[in-house]
Motif scaffolding. Structure first.
Motif, PDB file in Angstrom:
ATOM      1  N   SER A  95      44.219  32.585  28.067  1.00  0.00           N
ATOM      2  CA  SER A  95      44.376  34.127  28.283  1.00  0.00           C
ATOM      3  C   SER A  95      44.025  34.126  26.173  1.00  0.00           C
ATOM      4  CB  SER A  95      44.797  33.580  27.953  1.00  0.00           C
ATOM      5  OG  SER A  95      46.085  35.363  27.831  1.00  0.00           O
ATOM      6  N   ASN A  96      44.352  33.624  25.837  1.00  0.00           N
ATOM      7  CA  ASN A  96      44.604  33.927  23.776  1.00  0.00           C
ATOM      8  C   ASN A  96      42.937  33.306  22.952  1.00  0.00           C
ATOM      9  OD1 ASN A  96      46.859  32.414  24.609  1.00  0.00           O
ATOM     10  ND2 ASN A  96      47.927  33.860  23.286  1.00  0.00           N
ATOM     11  N   ALA A  97      42.381  32.619  23.613  1.00  0.00           N
ATOM     12  CA  ALA A  97      40.581  32.175  23.550  1.00  0.00           C
ATOM     13  C   ALA A  97      39.654  32.850  23.781  1.00  0.00           C
ATOM     14  CB  ALA A  97      40.276  30.947  24.011  1.00  0.00           C
ATOM     15  N   SER A  98      39.950  33.793  25.174  1.00  0.00           N
ATOM     16  CA  SER A  98      39.199  34.792  26.113  1.00  0.00           C
ATOM     17  C   SER A  98      39.278  36.003  24.890  1.00  0.00           C
ATOM     18  CB  SER A  98      39.258  34.337  27.474  1.00  0.00           C
ATOM     19  OG  SER A  98      38.828  33.772  27.387  1.00  0.00           O
ATOM     20  N   GLN A  99      41.098  36.395  24.172  1.00  0.00           N
ATOM     21  CA  GLN A  99      40.504  38.088  24.426  1.00  0.00           C
ATOM     22  C   GLN A  99      40.429  37.770  22.474  1.00  0.00           C
ATOM     23  OE1 GLN A  99      44.807  40.234  24.807  1.00  0.00           O
ATOM     24  NE2 GLN A  99      45.000  38.262  25.913  1.00  0.00           N
ATOM     25  N   TRP A 123      38.488  34.369  31.047  1.00  0.00           N
ATOM     26  CA  TRP A 123      36.952  33.871  30.988  1.00  0.00           C
ATOM     27  C   TRP A 123      36.601  35.212  29.953  1.00  0.00           C
ATOM     28  CZ3 TRP A 123      37.778  32.863  35.576  1.00  0.00           C
ATOM     29  CH2 TRP A 123      37.379  33.816  36.936  1.00  0.00           C
ATOM     30  N   VAL A 124      35.273  34.849  29.614  1.00  0.00           N
ATOM     31  CA  VAL A 124      34.429  36.109  28.583  1.00  0.00           C
ATOM     32  C   VAL A 124      33.026  36.342  29.712  1.00  0.00           C
ATOM     33  CG1 VAL A 124      33.370  37.594  26.607  1.00  0.00           C
ATOM     34  CG2 VAL A 124      35.529  36.433  26.708  1.00  0.00           C
ATOM     35  N   VAL A 125      32.639  37.822  30.279  1.00  0.00           N
ATOM     36  CA  VAL A 125      31.177  37.636  30.035  1.00  0.00           C
ATOM     37  C   VAL A 125      30.913  38.920  29.354  1.00  0.00           C
ATOM     38  CG1 VAL A 125      31.792  37.210  33.243  1.00  0.00           C
ATOM     39  CG2 VAL A 125      32.204  39.530  32.018  1.00  0.00           C
ATOM     40  N   VAL A 126      29.198  39.139  29.092  1.00  0.00           N
ATOM     41  CA  VAL A 126      28.863  39.692  28.293  1.00  0.00           C
ATOM     42  C   VAL A 126      27.578  39.909  29.392  1.00  0.00           C
ATOM     43  CG1 VAL A 126      27.359  39.641  26.118  1.00  0.00           C
ATOM     44  CG2 VAL A 126      28.982  38.288  26.389  1.00  0.00           C
ATOM     45  N   ARG A 127      27.385  41.476  29.242  1.00  0.00           N
ATOM     46  CA  ARG A 127      26.418  42.350  30.335  1.00  0.00           C
ATOM     47  C   ARG A 127      25.016  42.486  29.061  1.00  0.00           C
ATOM     48  NH1 ARG A 127      27.720  47.718  32.609  1.00  0.00           N
ATOM     49  NH2 ARG A 127      27.997  48.424  30.376  1.00  0.00           N
ATOM     50  N   ARG A 128      23.805  41.360  29.961  1.00  0.00           N
ATOM     51  CA  ARG A 128      22.563  42.287  29.266  1.00  0.00           C
ATOM     52  C   ARG A 128      21.526  42.836  30.350  1.00  0.00           C
ATOM     53  NH1 ARG A 128      20.674  37.538  25.475  1.00  0.00           N
ATOM     54  NH2 ARG A 128      22.491  38.798  24.317  1.00  0.00           N
TER      55      ARG A 128
END
Length: 462
Positions: A348-352, A381-386
């Motif tokens: 949670s911390n790493a993702s933020q 986790w993280v997602v990036v829109r591309r």
């Protein structure tokens, strides 16, 4: 009035209430019934048998509290209490509390018996008082044994799962709104009063009871009911022991929601799991609640205020392009200062932190969360829109020493492309303040938790 006629009147109470009419009044001989579904009184002024039986919607007050108030009332205002005693008796699985009082007023003496009990079947409290020429206690017990009620209480099947995706989305919806005037709900109040007079029939006492409940007790369930129904849920309203709450249907099971959260400025409700929260009188909508409690119920505009948009469940398309070099390089060149530690610095911390860093660099990044029923378990986790798709980033890549390998690693596993999405760290923090870090895009504070890996390139924050 003949005692059998009084027995009949006790049956009439429930059959009349079963009609759920706005109000009714029945007069038979020296007795009459007045009231409605919410409250009323059966009164007998027969010779040698004066009897009152009040009923009211339960306020969450125990029988002994009513008897305490009665005992205190009969100890003042010129009355002299000569003796008093309490006892209890089980009548058809109902525990009834009694108070006998021998008292005098203006030189006249008399005896009175009071009885108070709660009915699970109808969520009513009954308060009886009687004086007669014979043994009050035995006559009153005989009367109470004749009272018949229709069981209106239901027990809903409690939802077995918790901390799953359905539960997370419901919790976030409740936390995305707050009460415009946040306060903790208080219970209803009662006031018992009596008048005494001496007549040719001796010393007579006339008892009454007034009750009141805060308007919020009814407006909160109405407001949250409409909120949930508007979001596609199937809610009902439940009432028992002076409390009103919501239950939400999921297939054939139900999830109870308390409308008295610890922080009413941060949520309009919170999920509860105690067994008693699944039994009570069930209303299909606020209109039925209002009719059963004989109140006018209108929720003013702005009674609840939106704090933010709720989270949402998404199934994302993966970006299939091979042009990921810049993102891979950024992730590989940075890492976290802390070791991985569950509950202290974890996914949670790493993702933020990762989200804040990538967002500050211009990436269109979002946070994703998996609940207990997700293939990845309880995880972030993280997602990036591309382009027309997304790139998933596992932010908790950890060595056996619990050191982080890098800022994150791109993943193509389909499980990373479905879950609960949050727009930002602040969005997640608003809905989950116990885990949120309240980070803005490119927040300077992230350098307390992350750093660039050692390199020969100068000028990078360390």
């Amino acid at each position: 009035m003949h005692l059998k006629m009084l027995f009949l009147l006790c049956f009439i109470i429930d059959s009349s209430l079963a009609l759920q009419a706005p109000g009714f009044s029945i007069v038979i001989g020296n007795a009459n019934i007045q009231g409605n579904e919410n409250s009323g009184v059966l009164t007998s002024e027969a010779h040698c048998l004066r009897f009152n039986l009040f009923w009211l919607r339960d306020l969450g007050v125990g029988p002994e509290s009513y008897l305490d108030a009665i005992q205190e009332l009969y100890a003042g205002n010129g009355l002299v209490v000569e003796s008093k005693s309490r006892f209890s008796s089980h009548i058809r699985d109902i525990n009834v509390s009694f108070l006998d009082v021998n008292y005098s007023f203006a030189g006249c003496s008399t005896r009175k018996t009071f009885a108070v009990w709660y009915s699970n079947a109808t969520d009513r409290t009954y308060i009886a008082s009687m004086d007669s020429c014979s043994d009050d206690r035995e006559v009153l017990l005989s009367i109470l044994r004749t009272i018949s009620e229709t069981n209106r209480s239901r027990t809903l099947v409690k939802r077995k799962s918790c901390n799953d995706t359905w539960s997370l989305l419901l919790s976030d919806l409740l936390s995305s709104w707050r009460y415009a005037e946040p306060s903790h709900l208080t219970g209803g109040q009662f006031l018992i009063h009596t008048n005494h007079m001496v007549s040719g029939r001796g010393l007579l006492s006339y008892d009454g009871i007034d009750v009141s409940s805060p308007q919020d007790l009814f407006m909160r369930p109405a407001a949250v009911f409409y909120l949930l129904r508007g979001a596609g849920y199937t809610p009902v309203i439940m009432q028992r022991h002076g409390s009103i709450w919501i239950a939400v249907k999921d297939d054939d099971e139900w999830q109870a929601i308390s409308l008295n959260p610890l922080n009413p400025d941060r949520a309009v409700g919170v999920q509860v799991f105690e067994d008693e929260c699944y039994t009570g009188i069930v209303y299909s909508d606020p209109e039925e609640l209002a009719a059963a409690n004989t109140i006018n119920l209108t929720v003013p505009v702005g009674y609840i205020v939106r704090r933010c948009e709720p989270s949402r469940y998404v199934q994302l398309e993966m970006d299939n392009s091979t042009d990921r070099g810049d993102l891979e390089r950024v992730l590989e060149e940075h890492t976290y200062r802390q070791r991985y530690s569950k509950g202290r610095f974890d996914c949670s911390n790493a993702s933020q932190v990762c989200w804040s860093f990538l967002k500050g660099m211009g990436y269109d990044a979002y946070l994703m969360v998996g609940a207990k029923d997700h293939p990845l378990g309880e995880h972030m986790w993280v997602v990036v829109r591309r382009g027309h798709g997304y790139i998933a980033i596992e932010s908790a890549v950890v060595e056996s020493s619990q050191n982080f390998v890098n800022l994150g690693s791109i993943r193509s596993d389909g499980d990373y492309y479905r879950g609960v999405m949050y727009n930002s760290s602040v969005h997640y923090s608003l809905l989950n303040p116990e885990e949120g870090m309240w980070l803005e895009p490119g927040d300077e504070r992230i350098w307390s938790w992350m750093s660039r890996k050692p390199s020969n390139e100068p000028g990078t924050p360390g």
